[in-house]
Design a protein around this motif. Structure first.
Motif, PDB file in Angstrom:
ATOM      1  N   PHE A 102       0.832  -1.205   0.000  1.00  0.00           N
ATOM      2  CA  PHE A 102       0.000   0.000   0.000  1.00  0.00           C
ATOM      3  C   PHE A 102       0.867   1.256   0.000  1.00  0.00           C
ATOM      4  CE2 PHE A 102      -1.641   3.444   2.665  1.00  0.00           C
ATOM      5  CZ  PHE A 102      -2.810   3.788   1.997  1.00  0.00           C
ATOM      6  N   TYR A 103       1.801   1.311   0.948  1.00  0.00           N
ATOM      7  CA  TYR A 103       2.650   2.515   1.043  1.00  0.00           C
ATOM      8  C   TYR A 103       3.587   2.630  -0.155  1.00  0.00           C
ATOM      9  CZ  TYR A 103       1.282   3.822   5.810  1.00  0.00           C
ATOM     10  OH  TYR A 103       0.593   4.239   6.907  1.00  0.00           O
ATOM     11  N   ARG A 104       4.101   1.472  -0.609  1.00  0.00           N
ATOM     12  CA  ARG A 104       5.061   1.543  -1.710  1.00  0.00           C
ATOM     13  C   ARG A 104       4.391   2.149  -2.941  1.00  0.00           C
ATOM     14  NH1 ARG A 104       9.601  -1.657  -4.447  1.00  0.00           N
ATOM     15  NH2 ARG A 104      10.069  -2.370  -2.357  1.00  0.00           N
ATOM     16  N   LYS A 105       3.182   1.665  -3.221  1.00  0.00           N
ATOM     17  CA  LYS A 105       2.463   2.155  -4.392  1.00  0.00           C
ATOM     18  C   LYS A 105       2.203   3.659  -4.258  1.00  0.00           C
ATOM     19  CE  LYS A 105      -1.796   1.242  -6.887  1.00  0.00           C
ATOM     20  NZ  LYS A 105      -3.180   0.968  -6.547  1.00  0.00           N
ATOM     21  N   ARG A 106       1.783   4.044  -3.081  1.00  0.00           N
ATOM     22  CA  ARG A 106       1.442   5.448  -2.879  1.00  0.00           C
ATOM     23  C   ARG A 106       2.691   6.337  -2.974  1.00  0.00           C
ATOM     24  NH1 ARG A 106      -2.783   7.521   1.579  1.00  0.00           N
ATOM     25  NH2 ARG A 106      -4.189   6.735  -0.015  1.00  0.00           N
ATOM     26  N   LEU A 107       3.791   5.883  -2.382  1.00  0.00           N
ATOM     27  CA  LEU A 107       5.015   6.697  -2.400  1.00  0.00           C
ATOM     28  C   LEU A 107       5.614   6.721  -3.804  1.00  0.00           C
ATOM     29  CD1 LEU A 107       6.440   5.527   1.033  1.00  0.00           C
ATOM     30  CD2 LEU A 107       5.637   7.839   0.486  1.00  0.00           C
ATOM     31  N   ASP A 108       5.562   5.555  -4.494  1.00  0.00           N
ATOM     32  CA  ASP A 108       6.093   5.512  -5.859  1.00  0.00           C
ATOM     33  C   ASP A 108       5.327   6.451  -6.773  1.00  0.00           C
ATOM     34  OD1 ASP A 108       8.178   3.809  -5.472  1.00  0.00           O
ATOM     35  OD2 ASP A 108       7.096   1.988  -6.072  1.00  0.00           O
ATOM     36  N   VAL A 158       8.433   9.579  -4.118  1.00  0.00           N
ATOM     37  CA  VAL A 158       9.131   9.739  -2.834  1.00  0.00           C
ATOM     38  C   VAL A 158       9.684   8.388  -2.406  1.00  0.00           C
ATOM     39  CG1 VAL A 158       8.853  10.300  -0.383  1.00  0.00           C
ATOM     40  CG2 VAL A 158       7.754  11.730  -2.107  1.00  0.00           C
ATOM     41  N   LYS A 159      10.966   8.381  -2.047  1.00  0.00           N
ATOM     42  CA  LYS A 159      11.623   7.149  -1.603  1.00  0.00           C
ATOM     43  C   LYS A 159      12.055   7.341  -0.148  1.00  0.00           C
ATOM     44  CE  LYS A 159      12.300   5.085  -5.795  1.00  0.00           C
ATOM     45  NZ  LYS A 159      10.874   4.995  -6.144  1.00  0.00           N
ATOM     46  N   PRO A 160      12.345   6.257   0.531  1.00  0.00           N
ATOM     47  CA  PRO A 160      12.833   6.425   1.907  1.00  0.00           C
ATOM     48  C   PRO A 160      14.021   7.382   1.964  1.00  0.00           C
ATOM     49  CG  PRO A 160      12.394   4.111   1.471  1.00  0.00           C
ATOM     50  CD  PRO A 160      12.199   4.836   0.173  1.00  0.00           C
ATOM     51  N   GLU A 161      14.888   7.323   0.936  1.00  0.00           N
ATOM     52  CA  GLU A 161      16.075   8.180   0.941  1.00  0.00           C
ATOM     53  C   GLU A 161      15.715   9.654   0.766  1.00  0.00           C
ATOM     54  OE1 GLU A 161      15.910   4.536   0.097  1.00  0.00           O
ATOM     55  OE2 GLU A 161      15.958   5.531  -1.858  1.00  0.00           O
ATOM     56  N   SER A 162      14.454   9.935   0.380  1.00  0.00           N
ATOM     57  CA  SER A 162      14.059  11.338   0.192  1.00  0.00           C
ATOM     58  C   SER A 162      13.974  12.075   1.516  1.00  0.00           C
ATOM     59  CB  SER A 162      12.680  11.416  -0.482  1.00  0.00           C
ATOM     60  OG  SER A 162      12.613  10.576  -1.599  1.00  0.00           O
ATOM     61  N   LEU A 202       9.209  15.378   6.037  1.00  0.00           N
ATOM     62  CA  LEU A 202       7.975  14.675   6.397  1.00  0.00           C
ATOM     63  C   LEU A 202       6.819  15.155   5.522  1.00  0.00           C
ATOM     64  CD1 LEU A 202       6.429  12.869   8.551  1.00  0.00           C
ATOM     65  CD2 LEU A 202       6.052  14.992   9.814  1.00  0.00           C
ATOM     66  N   ARG A 203       6.856  16.460   5.218  1.00  0.00           N
ATOM     67  CA  ARG A 203       5.719  17.038   4.487  1.00  0.00           C
ATOM     68  C   ARG A 203       5.640  16.561   3.048  1.00  0.00           C
ATOM     69  NH1 ARG A 203       5.529  23.243   5.613  1.00  0.00           N
ATOM     70  NH2 ARG A 203       3.765  23.027   4.183  1.00  0.00           N
ATOM     71  N   ARG A 204       6.643  15.845   2.586  1.00  0.00           N
ATOM     72  CA  ARG A 204       6.568  15.267   1.237  1.00  0.00           C
ATOM     73  C   ARG A 204       5.754  13.971   1.241  1.00  0.00           C
ATOM     74  NH1 ARG A 204      12.405  15.064  -1.334  1.00  0.00           N
ATOM     75  NH2 ARG A 204      11.089  14.442  -3.076  1.00  0.00           N
ATOM     76  N   ILE A 205       5.499  13.428   2.431  1.00  0.00           N
ATOM     77  CA  ILE A 205       4.786  12.152   2.521  1.00  0.00           C
ATOM     78  C   ILE A 205       3.276  12.422   2.499  1.00  0.00           C
ATOM     79  CG2 ILE A 205       4.430  10.101   3.968  1.00  0.00           C
ATOM     80  CD1 ILE A 205       7.167  10.720   5.270  1.00  0.00           C
ATOM     81  N   PRO A 206       2.525  11.659   1.703  1.00  0.00           N
ATOM     82  CA  PRO A 206       1.070  11.889   1.684  1.00  0.00           C
ATOM     83  C   PRO A 206       0.426  11.537   3.026  1.00  0.00           C
ATOM     84  CG  PRO A 206       1.765  10.458  -0.130  1.00  0.00           C
ATOM     85  CD  PRO A 206       2.937  10.594   0.794  1.00  0.00           C
ATOM     86  N   PHE A 207      -0.735  12.144   3.296  1.00  0.00           N
ATOM     87  CA  PHE A 207      -1.495  11.818   4.491  1.00  0.00           C
ATOM     88  C   PHE A 207      -2.102  10.419   4.362  1.00  0.00           C
ATOM     89  CE2 PHE A 207      -1.602  16.457   4.406  1.00  0.00           C
ATOM     90  CZ  PHE A 207      -1.272  16.762   5.718  1.00  0.00           C
ATOM     91  N   THR A 208      -2.279   9.776   5.498  1.00  0.00           N
ATOM     92  CA  THR A 208      -3.031   8.519   5.550  1.00  0.00           C
ATOM     93  C   THR A 208      -4.327   8.824   6.292  1.00  0.00           C
ATOM     94  OG1 THR A 208      -0.928   7.336   5.721  1.00  0.00           O
ATOM     95  CG2 THR A 208      -2.920   6.090   6.255  1.00  0.00           C
ATOM     96  N   THR A 209      -5.441   8.251   5.824  1.00  0.00           N
ATOM     97  CA  THR A 209      -6.745   8.567   6.427  1.00  0.00           C
ATOM     98  C   THR A 209      -7.443   7.298   6.899  1.00  0.00           C
ATOM     99  OG1 THR A 209      -7.940   8.304   4.356  1.00  0.00           O
ATOM    100  CG2 THR A 209      -7.058  10.496   4.821  1.00  0.00           C
ATOM    101  N   LYS A 210      -8.495   7.526   7.675  1.00  0.00           N
ATOM    102  CA  LYS A 210      -9.318   6.407   8.120  1.00  0.00           C
ATOM    103  C   LYS A 210      -9.896   5.673   6.908  1.00  0.00           C
ATOM    104  CE  LYS A 210     -12.582   5.656  11.917  1.00  0.00           C
ATOM    105  NZ  LYS A 210     -11.740   5.731  13.108  1.00  0.00           N
TER     106      LYS A 210
END
Lengths: 135, 438
Positions: B40-46, B50-54, B61-69
């Motif tokens: 789930f996260y890989r698809k969303r980050l790809d 955004v990669k872990p190295e980013s 942190l603000r480059r990472i998308p929000f996760t919701t309920k």
């Protein structure tokens, strides 16, 4: 065989009943009788009037929760014991009465009752020669 | 016995610089773990490159998308996990039968970390191994049960897992076992006192109660003071949510002025719920949390929907972990009643199943004699037979039962005439909250 009774669902709040009666009077509808029963949270007003179809549409349009229900209306001589005799007929005939009320109308006693056994009650009324009230 | 005032001094006493350095390290680890462990996260980050190295600084942190309920619902039941299921040892699930519930998975280490964060919190307010801890939360899926149980055991207290309800038995345990610490939702604390009065029990004379953890239900400073006065305890506000694990996310210290959020566990952001941009420090916005040491189901920038603010300034207790103010409400329509999360849509879905009902309803939350309760008023439709009292009463009972099965709380149901509920600008008002709080 039956007459149409109008039942109106009311909040237990002052003024809710008067709105019903005002709406009917403004439509020129004449009441014959009415009863009001309440539970802890709401009331139901039951009305007999000269034009139930019109009363139903007037009250519905005014936003009331209304139901039209067929009830039996039996005319009785205004004498002690007549109501007891009539009710005994139904009890003996196995008709269960969900509610009943009575009043005097044009010199006659009138007994109004509701049952879900409409056909059976109608047959019994004919068989026992009970007369229908003309309201 | 002499104890340190700190349960985890190595984390509780970090200064801001140390906290942020630790957070960056843990955020980088969490990102790598999510990216490699969770499709789930890989698809969303790809999808946004955004990669872990980013993640080179905390601002990244603000480059990472929000996760919701909704993400949790969409991936029901296990789709967001970052480890295989065989590494999980427990799940907690929300109650809703309307739509997908949300499921939270825990590894053994996650459970330990959860217990540790809450044990640290309890220690902070003075709980020690000599104490006797009684938990009046329901066990099972409600995280206030097992969450406090494991934490109290880890701290070393003698625990009384009384569970919810049966107030007379709770009081007997207080007096017989010498309970000193209680966990309760605020409305139940008031109920305990009421029954004590009926039974002639004086909490100061007849019990050893001294500390109470209260939470899972919005309440005001006045309510806290009243609980303290009634029961002769110090009452501390506890904050948590099942998505983060449960209680132990943030907890008041002895200053009773804001709840320290454990920043070795979470990165806190407060954002404007509309623009999703950070609000200036000290202003109210939506709480967004990123978990920093979870294995089974890390959450990146999770939108909690709770509205609060960070209290500015340093806490005299010496801990530099940020302090959250009392929750100010929700940025969605979720209600919290007696620790249970309820959405109006759950109630609406039940009501819609009855042809006798119209579509308008009003949910009122109110406090009656210190007890929070819910009234649901619902308008009758034209298809209701209003001549038949028995049918109306049965209808009322049926609806009450169906609602209780859905929301786990028994509301008072009131049938009302059609068109009688208040409308504002043509739109029905759905929820009125008249409870004593905030």
């Amino acid at each position: 065989m039956t007459v149409q009774q109008i039942s109106v669902f009311l909040e237990n709040k002052s003024g809710s009943l008067v709105k019903v009666f005002r709406a009917l009077s403004q439509a020129g509808i004449q009441l014959i009788t009415s009863t009001l029963a309440d539970t802890a949270d709401y009331g139901v007003c039951r009305i007999l009037c000269d034009n139930p179809d019109k009363a139903y549409s007037v009250l519905s349009q005014d936003g009331f929760s209304v139901t039209k229900t067929p009830v039996f209306a039996i005319a009785l001589d205004d004498q002690p014991g007549r109501a007891a005799d009539a009710i005994a007929c139904f009890a003996d005939g196995g008709i269960s009465i969900s509610y009943l009320y009575s009043f005097l109308y044009e010199g006659k006693g009138v007994l109004i009752f509701r049952t879900s056994d409409l056909d059976k009650a109608a047959a019994l009324i004919a068989e026992k020669g009970l007369s229908e009230a003309k309201l | 016995m002499d104890y340190s005032p700190y349960f985890n001094p190595e984390f509780e006493l970090l200064d801001r610089g140390q906290i942020e350095a630790l957070q960056l390290k843990r955020l980088q680890d969490t990102m790598a773990h999510c990216y490699h462990g969770s499709p789930f996260y890989r698809k969303r980050l790809d999808s946004i490159g955004v990669k872990p190295e980013s993640i080179k600084t905390l601002d990244d942190l603000r480059r990472i998308p929000f996760t919701t309920k909704q993400d949790l619902r969409d991936t029901y039941p296990f789709g967001i996990a970052s480890v295989p299921l065989d590494q999980c040892v427990r799940l907690h699930s929300s109650s809703g039968t309307t739509g997908n519930p949300t499921v939270v998975l825990h590894s053994a280490k996650d459970l330990h970390e959860w217990a540790n964060a809450l044990a640290r919190s309890l220690w902070m307010v003075g709980c020690r191994p000599e104490d006797v801890f009684q938990n009046t939360s329901g066990y099972g899926m409600f995280t206030g049960g097992l969450g406090f149980q494991y934490a109290a055991e880890l701290l070393g207290m003698l625990t009384v897992p009384a569970g919810a309800g049966n107030t007379l038995r709770q009081l007997k345990f207080f007096t017989d076992f010498g309970t000193t610490v209680v966990h309760a939702i605020p409305s139940y604390a008031a109920r305990l006192y009421e029954v004590m009065c009926q039974q002639g029990i004086d909490p100061r004379r007849d019990t050893k109660l001294k500390i109470m953890a209260i939470g899972a239900e919005p309440h005001s400073e006045d309510t806290r003071k009243r609980i303290e006065d009634m029961l002769g305890v110090k009452a501390y506000n506890s904050f948590g949510m099942s998505e983060m694990c449960g209680p132990g996310v943030a907890f008041e210290c002895k200053e009773q002025n804001g709840m320290h959020i454990w920043e070795d566990y979470y990165i806190v952001e407060i954002v404007d719920p509309d623009t999703l941009e950070p609000v200036p420090e000290g202003e109210v916005g939506e709480l967004v949390l990123t978990t920093l040491n979870r294995e089974a189901m890390p959450l990146l920038r999770y939108r909690t929907r709770d509205l609060t603010r960070i209290l500015p300034g340093k806490c005299p207790c010496g801990r530099e972990h940020k302090r959250l103010d009392r929750m100010k409400g929700r940025s969605d329509d979720m209600m919290i009643l007696k620790g249970v999360n309820i959405f109006p849509i759950q109630i609406e879905t039940i009501l819609a199943q009855y042809k006798e009902l119209a579509s308008d309803y009003l949910i009122t939350l109110d406090t009656f004699e210190d007890n929070d309760g819910m009234t649901v008023e619902v308008e009758l439709s034209d298809r209701a037979n209003v001549d038949d009292y028995a049918a109306l009463q049965n209808l009322n009972k049926d609806i009450t039962r169906a609602l209780r099965d859905e929301i786990l709380i028994t509301p008072k149901v009131k049938l009302v005439p059609k068109g009688s509920l208040p409308r504002s600008e043509g739109k029905a008002v759905r929820v009125k909250d008249l409870r004593k709080k905030y």
